[in-house]
Enzyme design. Structure first.
Site, PDB file in Angstrom:
ATOM      1  CE1 TYR A 192       0.576   0.866   4.494  1.00  0.00           C
ATOM      2  CE2 TYR A 192      -0.409  -1.317   4.649  1.00  0.00           C
ATOM      3  CZ  TYR A 192       0.282  -0.271   5.223  1.00  0.00           C
ATOM      4  OH  TYR A 192       0.690  -0.358   6.539  1.00  0.00           O
ATOM      5  CB  CYS A 193       1.192   4.314   0.611  1.00  0.00           C
ATOM      6  SG  CYS A 193       1.621   6.081   0.422  1.00  0.00           S
ATOM      7  N   PRO A 194       2.453   2.696  -2.537  1.00  0.00           N
ATOM      8  CG  PRO A 194       1.955   1.888  -4.675  1.00  0.00           C
ATOM      9  CD  PRO A 194       1.316   2.272  -3.368  1.00  0.00           C
TER      10      PRO A 194
ATOM     11  CE  LYS B  14       5.646   0.911   1.626  1.00  0.00           C
ATOM     12  NZ  LYS B  14       4.773   1.554   0.619  1.00  0.00           N
TER      13      LYS B  14
END
Length: 280
Positions: free
Chosen positions: A148-150, A161
């Protein structure tokens, strides 16, 4: 000393620890605090600052998340799971905050020269590596597809991550913010955001390409290091590192003469968020 290290090894740092005091407060207060520090540091009314902050059970939405076609269908499940939602004033997409996620803001001034966006990211990357010397050479910065939120400054170990970096720029101040997943399950947090996008998109094709979340791409540092690391453990590392970097570390929250400015930015952030949420 490298050019990046020179931004960290300076005579004085200000350190504001809100890892406990902010936990039960709205994350909007933290965005207001960073805006306040941007102005104070940017205008040389405060030393460069490191602020640590934790907020419990909050999903911070990005502006693009707010434009999901069926966001109003996705929010009730998030709220029923015990999470609050806010829309942040800096870039990026949805992230999960809870008591096992430590946020760090490094606030610098551009008054004596501009700081490139890439420099800001590299300063935070270097600081995180300093905090975890046992795995510093394994911490990489590149986009983790499926997280998420790459972004190009996703921080990972062995392809998983554990952190993401964003920036906020205001009044010649630069606030570089990182969330560090310290405790708990990274994949469980990712599952929350996966459900947000699946329900919020409702099968529709949109102009903006939202990430397809693969929860297995995310992990906490406790999982990655296979040690029971806590938020407070990392906070102690931060304090120790600042004392190594600077001759003088000033601790403490906003002074009485700074609170008026903080109140101004808090009202601004709250009003903006209310307008965004009311349009869902």
């Amino acid at each position: 000393m490298t050019a990046i290290e020179s931004y960290l090894a300076i005579p004085s740092w200000r350190y504001i620890d809100e890892s406990l005091s902010a936990k039960t407060r709205s994350a909007l207060e933290s965005f207001a605090a960073d805006d306040t520090l941007c102005q104070l540091v940017g205008q040389h009314q405060s030393a460069p600052t490191v602020r640590t902050w934790v907020h419990d059970h909050t999903i911070v939405l990005g502006v693009q998340d707010h434009r999901l076609p069926y966001l109003e269908r996705a929010l009730p499940a998030i709220h029923e799971a015990g999470y609050k939602t806010i829309v942040r004033n800096s870039g990026g997409l949805a992230v999960v905050l809870d008591s096992g996620v430590l946020n760090i803001s490094i606030v610098l001034s551009e008054q004596n020269g501009s700081i490139d966006i890439s420099i800001g990211y590299d300063v935070m990357l270097e600081f995180v590596r300093m905090l975890f010397p046992e795995v510093a050479d394994r911490i990489e910065a590149y986009e983790i597809v499926g997280s998420y939120c790459p972004g190009s400054y996703d921080l990972s170990i062995d392809g998983k991550k554990f952190a993401g970096i964003s920036q906020r720029r205001l009044r010649q101040g630069v606030a570089v913010q990182v969330y560090l997943c310290i405790e708990g399950s990274g994949s469980e947090r990712a599952n929350l955001v996966k459900a947000l996008y699946e329900t919020g998109l409702g099968g529709e094709t949109t102009k903006f390409t939202y990430p397809v979340i693969h929860p297995e791409t995310m992990a906490s540092l406790s999982e990655l290091l296979d040690v029971p690391l806590s938020v407070q453990d990392v906070n102690l590392r931060i304090q120790h590192q600042l004392n190594l970097l600077a001759e003088n570390v000033q601790s403490g929250g906003f002074r009485a003469d700074e609170m008026e400015l903080y109140t101004y930015y808090l009202n601004r952030v709250v009003e903006r968020n209310a307008k965004m949420i009311s349009h869902t």
